[in-house]
Design an enzyme around this catalytic site. Structure first.
Site: not given
Length: 178
Positions: A131, A103, A62-65, A133
């Site tokens: 996920h 995703q 995941c590019e956020h976490h 996250c």
């Protein structure tokens, strides 16, 4: 990685952690190899019948976490002439999964490359994933996320979509029980 270890109160020079920054760098190089991935396409006999490849495992970050999400991709297309080699479809999935990703974008990137590569406007990609996250932090829930990329006839033909849903049903992601 060394800074993170220090920030959480660890000693990056202790025996168990001494090589951790290098190991983490090596791991990320492997997990994010999709940026440099190119697929060499192989073509086979003529066909205009529906092609479905179900249950392609993928792992992404995941590019956020920068936490993993993992799941299955299901790809369908109606060939316009020759069919692409079967092993190329999972390689396309991996090409986009092995990146910092969300995703929804990954699903559409796969659908777009299948469409461009096969020359078929009729492509359907379904991805479903867990996920970490969402599971480990934030919502703390094991709900799976499902994303679809529909192109051409798959957008308008419910019967065609339904046929694919029936074909992929045995290969769907199992419920995660914690």
């Amino acid at each position: 990685m060394r800074s993170i270890l220090e920030a959480i109160g660890e000693d990056p020079d202790r025996e168990g952690l001494r090589d951790t920054p290098r190991r983490v760098a090596d791991m990320y190089e492997e997990l994010l190899e999709g940026y440099e991935s190119e697929v060499d396409y192989t073509w086979f006999t003529e066909s205009t019948d529906l092609v479905v490849i179900a249950g392609i495992k993928f792992y992404s970050l995941c590019e956020h976490h920068v936490l993993p999400f993992m799941g299955l991709a299901h790809v369908a297309y109606v060939p316009r002439g020759k069919v692409i080699g079967l092993s190329k479809i999972p390689r396309i999935v991996q090409k986009y999964a092995r990146r910092l990703q969300i995703q929804e974008r990954m699903t559409h990137q796969i659908a777009q490359e299948i469409m461009e590569t096969t020359g078929s406007p009729d492509v359907m990609v379904v991805t479903e994933a867990y996920h970490l996250c969402v599971i480990m932090r934030g919502a703390k829930n094991t709900a799976a996320m499902v994303s679809m990329g529909l192109r051409g006839a798959f957008k308008t033909d419910k019967e065609l979509r339904g046929e694919v849903y029936e074909m992929i049903r045995p290969y769907r992601l199992p419920k995660w029980v914690l």
